[in-house]
Each structure stands twice: as structure tokens, then as C-alpha cells.
Write a protein that holds these residues in place. Structure first.
Motif, PDB file in Angstrom:
ATOM      1  N   SER A  44       0.744  -1.188   0.101  1.00  0.00           N
ATOM      2  CA  SER A  44       0.021   0.067  -0.094  1.00  0.00           C
ATOM      3  C   SER A  44       1.016   1.163  -0.106  1.00  0.00           C
ATOM      4  N   GLN A  45       2.323   1.134   0.190  1.00  0.00           N
ATOM      5  CA  GLN A  45       3.060   2.328   0.344  1.00  0.00           C
ATOM      6  C   GLN A  45       3.158   2.937  -1.186  1.00  0.00           C
ATOM      7  N   GLU A  46       3.053   4.281  -1.122  1.00  0.00           N
ATOM      8  CA  GLU A  46       3.219   5.045  -2.181  1.00  0.00           C
ATOM      9  C   GLU A  46       4.222   6.074  -2.079  1.00  0.00           C
ATOM     10  N   LYS A  47       4.846   6.613  -3.347  1.00  0.00           N
ATOM     11  CA  LYS A  47       5.928   7.397  -3.607  1.00  0.00           C
ATOM     12  C   LYS A  47       5.644   8.385  -2.901  1.00  0.00           C
ATOM     13  N   GLU A  48       4.648   9.252  -3.153  1.00  0.00           N
ATOM     14  CA  GLU A  48       4.476  10.448  -2.309  1.00  0.00           C
ATOM     15  C   GLU A  48       4.607  10.402  -0.736  1.00  0.00           C
ATOM     16  N   GLY A  49       4.197   9.398  -0.229  1.00  0.00           N
ATOM     17  CA  GLY A  49       4.317   9.434   1.401  1.00  0.00           C
ATOM     18  C   GLY A  49       5.731   8.989   1.781  1.00  0.00           C
ATOM     19  N   TRP A  50       6.283   8.120   1.008  1.00  0.00           N
ATOM     20  CA  TRP A  50       7.863   7.872   1.323  1.00  0.00           C
ATOM     21  C   TRP A  50       8.827   9.143   0.841  1.00  0.00           C
ATOM     22  N   GLN A  51       8.639   9.898  -0.074  1.00  0.00           N
ATOM     23  CA  GLN A  51       9.208  11.157  -0.218  1.00  0.00           C
ATOM     24  C   GLN A  51       9.179  12.246   0.820  1.00  0.00           C
ATOM     25  N   TRP A  52       7.806  12.198   1.284  1.00  0.00           N
ATOM     26  CA  TRP A  52       7.537  13.109   2.388  1.00  0.00           C
ATOM     27  C   TRP A  52       8.245  12.802   3.632  1.00  0.00           C
ATOM     28  N   ALA A  53       8.237  11.552   3.970  1.00  0.00           N
ATOM     29  CA  ALA A  53       9.067  11.097   5.161  1.00  0.00           C
ATOM     30  C   ALA A  53      10.588  11.295   4.928  1.00  0.00           C
ATOM     31  N   LEU A  54      11.085  11.153   3.934  1.00  0.00           N
ATOM     32  CA  LEU A  54      12.503  11.130   3.630  1.00  0.00           C
ATOM     33  C   LEU A  54      12.886  12.752   3.737  1.00  0.00           C
ATOM     34  N   ASP A  55      12.047  13.378   2.902  1.00  0.00           N
ATOM     35  CA  ASP A  55      12.403  15.015   3.008  1.00  0.00           C
ATOM     36  C   ASP A  55      12.331  15.529   4.312  1.00  0.00           C
ATOM     37  N   VAL A  56      11.364  15.153   5.013  1.00  0.00           N
ATOM     38  CA  VAL A  56      11.274  15.871   6.338  1.00  0.00           C
ATOM     39  C   VAL A  56      12.192  15.309   7.442  1.00  0.00           C
ATOM     40  N   ASN A  57      11.977  13.878   7.614  1.00  0.00           N
ATOM     41  CA  ASN A  57      12.710  13.184   8.606  1.00  0.00           C
ATOM     42  C   ASN A  57      14.169  12.913   8.710  1.00  0.00           C
ATOM     43  N   LEU A  58      14.456  12.932   7.258  1.00  0.00           N
ATOM     44  CA  LEU A  58      15.744  12.614   7.149  1.00  0.00           C
ATOM     45  C   LEU A  58      16.500  13.623   6.590  1.00  0.00           C
TER      46      LEU A  58
ATOM     47  N   ILE B 278       2.127  13.957  16.626  1.00  0.00           N
ATOM     48  CA  ILE B 278       2.680  13.349  15.495  1.00  0.00           C
ATOM     49  C   ILE B 278       1.913  12.561  14.519  1.00  0.00           C
ATOM     50  N   TYR B 279       0.537  11.767  15.307  1.00  0.00           N
ATOM     51  CA  TYR B 279      -0.361  11.084  14.481  1.00  0.00           C
ATOM     52  C   TYR B 279      -1.310  12.029  13.532  1.00  0.00           C
ATOM     53  N   ASP B 280      -1.068  13.286  13.697  1.00  0.00           N
ATOM     54  CA  ASP B 280      -1.739  14.106  12.761  1.00  0.00           C
ATOM     55  C   ASP B 280      -0.906  14.899  11.903  1.00  0.00           C
ATOM     56  N   SER B 281       0.329  14.529  11.681  1.00  0.00           N
ATOM     57  CA  SER B 281       1.088  15.232  10.657  1.00  0.00           C
ATOM     58  C   SER B 281       0.475  15.676   9.402  1.00  0.00           C
ATOM     59  N   GLU B 282      -0.420  14.806   8.998  1.00  0.00           N
ATOM     60  CA  GLU B 282      -1.159  15.294   7.791  1.00  0.00           C
ATOM     61  C   GLU B 282      -1.661  16.647   7.690  1.00  0.00           C
ATOM     62  N   ARG B 283      -1.990  17.322   8.817  1.00  0.00           N
ATOM     63  CA  ARG B 283      -2.205  18.829   8.693  1.00  0.00           C
ATOM     64  C   ARG B 283      -1.191  19.599   8.057  1.00  0.00           C
ATOM     65  N   ASN B 284      -0.140  19.368   8.076  1.00  0.00           N
ATOM     66  CA  ASN B 284       0.854  20.080   7.584  1.00  0.00           C
ATOM     67  C   ASN B 284       1.615  19.647   6.344  1.00  0.00           C
ATOM     68  N   ARG B 285       0.867  18.565   5.636  1.00  0.00           N
ATOM     69  CA  ARG B 285       1.378  17.936   4.659  1.00  0.00           C
ATOM     70  C   ARG B 285       1.182  18.686   3.164  1.00  0.00           C
ATOM     71  N   PRO B 286       2.396  19.116   2.631  1.00  0.00           N
ATOM     72  CA  PRO B 286       2.315  20.040   1.358  1.00  0.00           C
ATOM     73  C   PRO B 286       1.671  19.265   0.227  1.00  0.00           C
ATOM     74  N   ALA B 287       1.229  19.735  -0.766  1.00  0.00           N
ATOM     75  CA  ALA B 287       0.221  19.388  -1.747  1.00  0.00           C
ATOM     76  C   ALA B 287       1.254  18.295  -2.626  1.00  0.00           C
ATOM     77  N   GLN B 288       2.567  18.889  -3.028  1.00  0.00           N
ATOM     78  CA  GLN B 288       3.513  17.746  -3.764  1.00  0.00           C
ATOM     79  C   GLN B 288       3.434  16.173  -2.984  1.00  0.00           C
ATOM     80  N   TYR B 289       3.186  16.138  -1.792  1.00  0.00           N
ATOM     81  CA  TYR B 289       3.307  15.012  -1.092  1.00  0.00           C
ATOM     82  C   TYR B 289       1.873  14.235  -1.048  1.00  0.00           C
ATOM     83  N   LYS B 290       0.902  14.812  -1.390  1.00  0.00           N
ATOM     84  CA  LYS B 290      -0.640  14.272  -1.340  1.00  0.00           C
ATOM     85  C   LYS B 290      -0.673  12.892  -2.061  1.00  0.00           C
ATOM     86  N   SER B 291      -1.243  11.890  -1.272  1.00  0.00           N
ATOM     87  CA  SER B 291      -1.389  10.734  -2.120  1.00  0.00           C
ATOM     88  C   SER B 291      -2.446  10.720  -3.110  1.00  0.00           C
TER      89      SER B 291
END
Length: 297
Positions: free
Chosen positions: A108-122, A200-213
Motif C-alpha cells: 500500500s506504500q506510495e511514492k508520495e508518502g515515502w518522499q514526504w518522510a524522507l524529505d522531512v525526517n531525514l 505526530i499522528y496528525d502530521s497530515e495537517r501540515n502535508r504539502p500538496a506535492q506529497y499528497k497521496s
């Protein structure tokens, strides 16, 4: 040991804290403020940022608030320039900003979600260090890097691939930077909390458009996500985390743990790793390496 009645090593120095407007970031900001540090709060959420600034100001903490998307290296540069203009020097960076990312089974993992985590967390951690470390080296007084990882960085949690991977990377980076920066009197620590009462469970509130699923609909939430939300909401008080960070830094700790009850989890992992070395040492294919001198940098 309490620093209230003695001079703190942090007194009069300056820390910049990403994701500092709430949760663990704000907890660390308050704890450092109690040590008489200047605090630069940096966050993507401007409304929360202003509330946090006012709260620290009311506590008598010298504070500057700057807007920051940690995934943008240019914004880190701007934040650093504002901090230096206000306080003269920067001695500490707390790379705290992070997102939960998408959760669910592998398929179920999508590129947008992975890229979001990589760009912010790493990459947010990489950019924070890349921009701030030269400024710490410049004044020659030494300083600190505190990277916020997670117990997930010490052992994988099912259905949280991107979060696990980025937090494990932050642990590895911190270990590497600790050796790299030791000669410059820059202490590196990695904070690995388990469940803490944050949003942290509500991170979606600050999710930029380019990372939207492209396929998930608003309100979609896996059973794992719901369980994780409950565990976060029942976690330890965030105020404990900032105080624990100060305590650990005063002791010069590299790994900062907040949940001693998780020790068996890490011990189990370490035992499996050690067993793997034993197995490798028994392999006829590898006997020529058993007593070979280590090749280390």
C-alpha cells in the motif's frame, strides 16, 4: 543533577529548534530556556509558532520565532541568518521536526508518502546540520547537535516502513557525526523516545500538496494507524522529554532514551546481531576473515 542553583553550561548560549512550536520541540525549548539559553523556535505552522513564542516570552526566555520548512535548505539558511542577527551566535541545533508518514502493508506504500518522510525526517536533519554546524565551528566555542529519532530507529515497527527507515538513518547519522565532530568539541546526541503525547499522528495537517497521496482519501486510516494514535495519546507527558534531554546532555550521553522499559527490545535485537556474527564466524567460506585486522577509517 539540578542546574537551578549553579551555572549551567548552556547559559547565555543559543539553540535553534526545528518543529519547536509544540510537542517534543517545545518541551526541549522550555527545558533549555530554564537553563537560560536563548531559543530560536522554527516551525512550519505559523499559528502554533506564534503561540509558542508568546508562551516562552511569558516565561522570561529570550526567544525568536522563524518560519521553517525543514525540507528546504534555503529556508534553513534564512532561519540561521535571522538567529545570528538576533543572538550573535548559534551553539546548538535540535533537529526535531518530523512526520509520521504513511502506514500500512508494503503493497500500500506510495511514492508520495515515502518522499514526504524522507524529505522531512531525514533530509531535514541533514540540512539542519549542514547549515548550522559551520556556524558552530566558526565561533570555536563548541556546541551540540541533538537529532530526534525514535525507538523505531532502534528496531523496526511493522507497517511503518518509511518512518522506521528515516529514524534508523537518523540514528546512524548521529553515530557518524559524533565521531566526525568530536575534535571540534561539538557533542552529538540522538533522542530515541517511544510513545510521547504529541500530535505526530496528525502530521497530515501540515502535508504539502506535492506529497499528497493520489489514491488515499481524506479520513482513510488503517487499523495500525488508529492503534498508534491511541498509544501516542497514552504516552508519557511531553514535558518530561525536554528535562530528560538536558539531563542527558549534562552527562555527555550519545543515545538519549526516555523509556527504560524498552531495554529488552533493544537487547533482543543486539543478541540476534551478535548471533549472526557467531554464525558468520563458523562459516567455512569466511575463515580467512575471522582474525583479520579491522579496516576502519
Amino acid at each position: 543533577m539540578s542546574q537551578e542553583n549553579s551555572t549551567s553550561q548552556f547559559q547565555g548560549k543559543t539553540a535553534i529548534i526545528s518543529g519547536g512550536a509544540e510537542g517534543i520541540g517545545l518541551s526541549i525549548a522550555k527545558a533549555l530556556g530554564e537553563q537560560q539559553m536563548n531559543v530560536v523556535l522554527a516551525d512550519i505552522d505559523k499559528d502554533n509558532l506564534e503561540r509558542a513564542r508568546l508562551e516562552l516570552q511569558s516565561l522570561g526566555v529570550p526567544v525568536l520565532a522563524v518560519s521553517l520548512d525543514v525540507a528546504d535548505e534555503g529556508q534553513w539558511q534564512s532561519a540561521a541568518e535571522a538567529a545570528v542577527e538576533r543572538f550573535g551566535k548559534i551553539h546548538m541545533v535540535v533537529n526535531n521536526a518530523g512526520v509520521g508518514g504513511d502506514s500500512g502493508p508494503i503493497e500500500s506504500q506510495e511514492k508520495e508518502g515515502w518522499q514526504w518522510a524522507l524529505d522531512v525526517n531525514l533530509m531535514g536533519v541533514v540540512y539542519g546540520a549542514k547549515v548550522i554546524v559551520p556556524l558552530i565551528k566558526e565561533h570555536g566555542e563548541g556546541g551540540w547537535i541533538i537529532n530526534v529519532a525514535s525507538m523505531a530507529g532502534m528496531g523496526g515497527v511493522p507497517y511503518s516502513g518509511a518512518y522506521n527507515a528515516t529514524k534508523a538513518a537518523v540514528v546512524a547519522l548521529s553515530e557518524a557525526w559524533s565521531e566526525e565532530l568530536k575534535s571540534k568539541s561539538i557533542h552529538v546526541a540522538v533522542l530515541c523516545p517511544a510513545f510521547v503525547q504529541t500530535r505526530i499522528y496528525d502530521s497530515e495537517r501540515n502535508r504539502p500538496a506535492q506529497y499528497k497521496s493520489k489514491t488515499l482519501r481524506p479520513g482513510d486510516e488503517s487499523s495500525f494507524s488508529k492503534r498508534a494514535r491511541e498509544m501516542v495519546q497514552n504516552g508519557i507527558d511531553g514535558a518530561l522529554v525536554g528535562k530528560r534531554v538536558v539531563e542527558a546532555l549534562n552527562e555527555g550521553e550519545l543515545y538519549i532514551f526516555t523509556h527504560p522499559n524498552y531495554r529488552p527490545v533493544v537487547q533482543y535485537r543486539s543478541a540476534r546481531i551478535d548471533e549472526a556474527f557467531v554464525n558468520a564466524g563458523k562459516s567455512p567460506l569466511l575463515q580467512h576473515l575471522v582474525d583479520q585486522k579491522l579496516d576502519m577509517l
